[in-house]
Motif scaffolding. Structure first.
Motif, short mmCIF file in Angstrom:
data_model
loop_
_atom_site.label_atom_id
_atom_site.label_comp_id
_atom_site.label_asym_id
_atom_site.label_seq_id
_atom_site.Cartn_x
_atom_site.Cartn_y
_atom_site.Cartn_z
N LYS A 23 0.83 -1.21 0.00
CA LYS A 23 0.00 0.00 0.00
C LYS A 23 0.87 1.26 0.00
N VAL A 24 1.88 1.28 0.86
CA VAL A 24 2.76 2.44 0.94
C VAL A 24 3.49 2.67 -0.37
N MET A 25 4.04 1.60 -0.95
CA MET A 25 4.85 1.77 -2.15
C MET A 25 4.00 2.16 -3.35
N GLU A 26 2.80 1.64 -3.44
CA GLU A 26 1.91 2.06 -4.53
C GLU A 26 1.57 3.55 -4.38
N GLY A 27 1.41 4.00 -3.13
CA GLY A 27 1.16 5.42 -2.89
C GLY A 27 2.36 6.27 -3.26
N VAL A 28 3.57 5.80 -2.93
CA VAL A 28 4.79 6.51 -3.27
C VAL A 28 4.94 6.62 -4.79
N ILE A 29 4.62 5.55 -5.49
CA ILE A 29 4.71 5.58 -6.96
C ILE A 29 3.71 6.58 -7.53
N ASP A 30 2.52 6.61 -6.98
CA ASP A 30 1.52 7.61 -7.43
C ASP A 30 2.04 9.03 -7.19
N ASP A 31 2.66 9.25 -6.03
CA ASP A 31 3.23 10.57 -5.73
C ASP A 31 4.33 10.92 -6.73
N LEU A 32 5.12 9.93 -7.06
CA LEU A 32 6.22 10.14 -8.00
C LEU A 32 5.71 10.50 -9.39
N LEU A 33 4.72 9.76 -9.85
CA LEU A 33 4.15 10.03 -11.17
C LEU A 33 3.53 11.43 -11.23
N LYS A 34 2.91 11.82 -10.15
CA LYS A 34 2.32 13.16 -10.08
C LYS A 34 3.41 14.22 -10.13
N ILE A 36 6.31 14.14 -11.56
CA ILE A 36 6.94 14.29 -12.87
C ILE A 36 5.90 14.46 -13.99
N SER A 37 4.66 14.79 -13.59
CA SER A 37 3.57 15.04 -14.55
C SER A 37 3.30 13.84 -15.45
N GLU A 38 3.33 12.63 -14.82
CA GLU A 38 3.03 11.40 -15.56
C GLU A 38 1.85 10.66 -14.93
N THR A 39 1.00 11.37 -14.21
CA THR A 39 -0.18 10.74 -13.61
C THR A 39 -1.01 10.07 -14.70
N GLY A 40 -1.40 8.82 -14.45
CA GLY A 40 -2.19 8.09 -15.43
C GLY A 40 -1.36 7.29 -16.41
N ASN A 41 -0.04 7.38 -16.31
CA ASN A 41 0.83 6.61 -17.20
C ASN A 41 0.97 5.20 -16.63
N SER A 42 0.05 4.33 -17.02
CA SER A 42 0.01 2.98 -16.47
C SER A 42 1.23 2.15 -16.87
N LYS A 43 1.76 2.42 -18.05
CA LYS A 43 2.95 1.67 -18.49
C LYS A 43 4.14 1.99 -17.61
N LEU A 44 4.36 3.26 -17.32
CA LEU A 44 5.48 3.66 -16.47
C LEU A 44 5.27 3.16 -15.04
N LYS A 45 4.02 3.21 -14.58
CA LYS A 45 3.73 2.71 -13.23
C LYS A 45 4.07 1.23 -13.11
N LYS A 46 3.74 0.47 -14.13
CA LYS A 46 4.06 -0.96 -14.12
C LYS A 46 5.57 -1.17 -14.11
N GLN A 47 6.29 -0.37 -14.91
CA GLN A 47 7.74 -0.49 -14.95
C GLN A 47 8.37 -0.17 -13.61
N LEU A 48 7.85 0.84 -12.95
CA LEU A 48 8.35 1.20 -11.62
C LEU A 48 8.10 0.08 -10.62
N CYS A 49 6.92 -0.50 -10.67
CA CYS A 49 6.60 -1.62 -9.78
C CYS A 49 7.54 -2.80 -10.02
N LEU A 50 7.72 -3.15 -11.29
CA LEU A 50 8.58 -4.29 -11.63
C LEU A 50 10.03 -4.05 -11.23
#
Length: 257
Positions: A23-34, A36-50
């Motif tokens: 939960k924490v890390m998914e929230g951190v990734i959302d903060d990160l995407l926001k 760098i103005s990449e909110t909604g970039n599901s491909k980048l979010k997946k890459q970050l998770c992996l």
């Protein structure tokens, strides 16, 4: 030579891993995407998770989320980000701490820690923590669990060399005048057990309450148990003092020695 000190890993060992850190890390990734103005970039979010070993809500036991430091996670993220972020490690530390504070109710113990630690202390054993997490986040979690006064040593990755370096064990021994042969090291990952090996402590104990698999842990552990509450058996003996008695008490326990 008797055991006089026990070093416990934190995440997956004394507190439940998945209830909080995914939960924490998914929230951190959302903060990160926001950021760098990449909110909604599901491909980048997946890459970050992996990049940190998080796939479809499951944690790779050998990935950075399982046993890496905040710096390891920051470096893994930076490798897949489209731009360099100045002072990124500091941002990561602050974001993880903030997200942990916001989700503190999800920090849950693996067992009745107060009761277990009381029993350990009554036997004259010093309790310490050896974690890949940062100091402030660790203190936050320990206070929430109500065990901060039971812990006499905090070995975090922003204060000491990261596991599997033996430095945390060495400092623990120096602070309390202990020999390595008087230490047991308990954790849920291969990195924890490699730390035990590198440190030449008396026992390395694997627990199945976190992300590590029994097969992987057995390769390095002196004992593998379901959770840390099995470290003391029904006769109030430590597993290393009475392997046979402990084995009879719990059909789930696996003893490598």
């Amino acid at each position: 030579m008797k055991i006089k000190g026990i070093l416990f890993d934190k995440d997956g060992t004394i507190l439940q891993f998945k209830s909080i850190w995914i939960k924490v890390m998914e929230g951190v990734i959302d903060d990160l995407l926001k950021m760098i103005s990449e909110t909604g970039n599901s491909k980048l979010k997946k890459q970050l998770c992996l990049s940190i070993g998080l796939r479809n809500g499951e944690v790779d036991e050998k990935g950075h989320l399982a046993s890496g430091t905040t710096r390891d996670i920051a470096n893994a993220f930076q490798e897949v980000l489209p731009q360099q972020i100045p002072f990124f490690h500091r941002w990561m530390s602050e974001s993880i701490l903030r997200r942990t504070e916001q989700s503190i109710e999800y920090v849950k113990p693996v067992c009745n820690l107060s009761s277990l630690f009381k029993a350990i202390k009554q036997k004259g054993i010093i309790i310490g923590i050896a974690t890949a997490d940062d100091y402030e986040t660790t203190v936050l979690c320990l206070k929430h669990l109500g065990i901060e006064n039971d812990i006499k040593f905090l070995g975090t990755s922003d204060l000491y060399e990261k596991k599997p370096s033996p430095q945390i064990v060495e400092r623990f021994c120096e602070q309390f005048g202990l020999e390595k042969e008087e230490i047991a090291f308990v954790g849920d990952t291969v990195v924890d057990l490699k730390t035990a090996k590198n440190s030449k402590v008396r026992y390395g104990i694997g627990v199945l309450s976190g992300v590590g698999s029994e097969q992987e842990l057995q390769n390095l552990a002196d004992f593998v148990i379901p959770t840390i509450e099995y470290i003391i058996n029904g006769n109030k003996e430590f597993i290393w003092d009475s392997r046979e008695g402990a084995a009879k008490k719990s059909e789930y326990s696996t003893y490598v020695l």
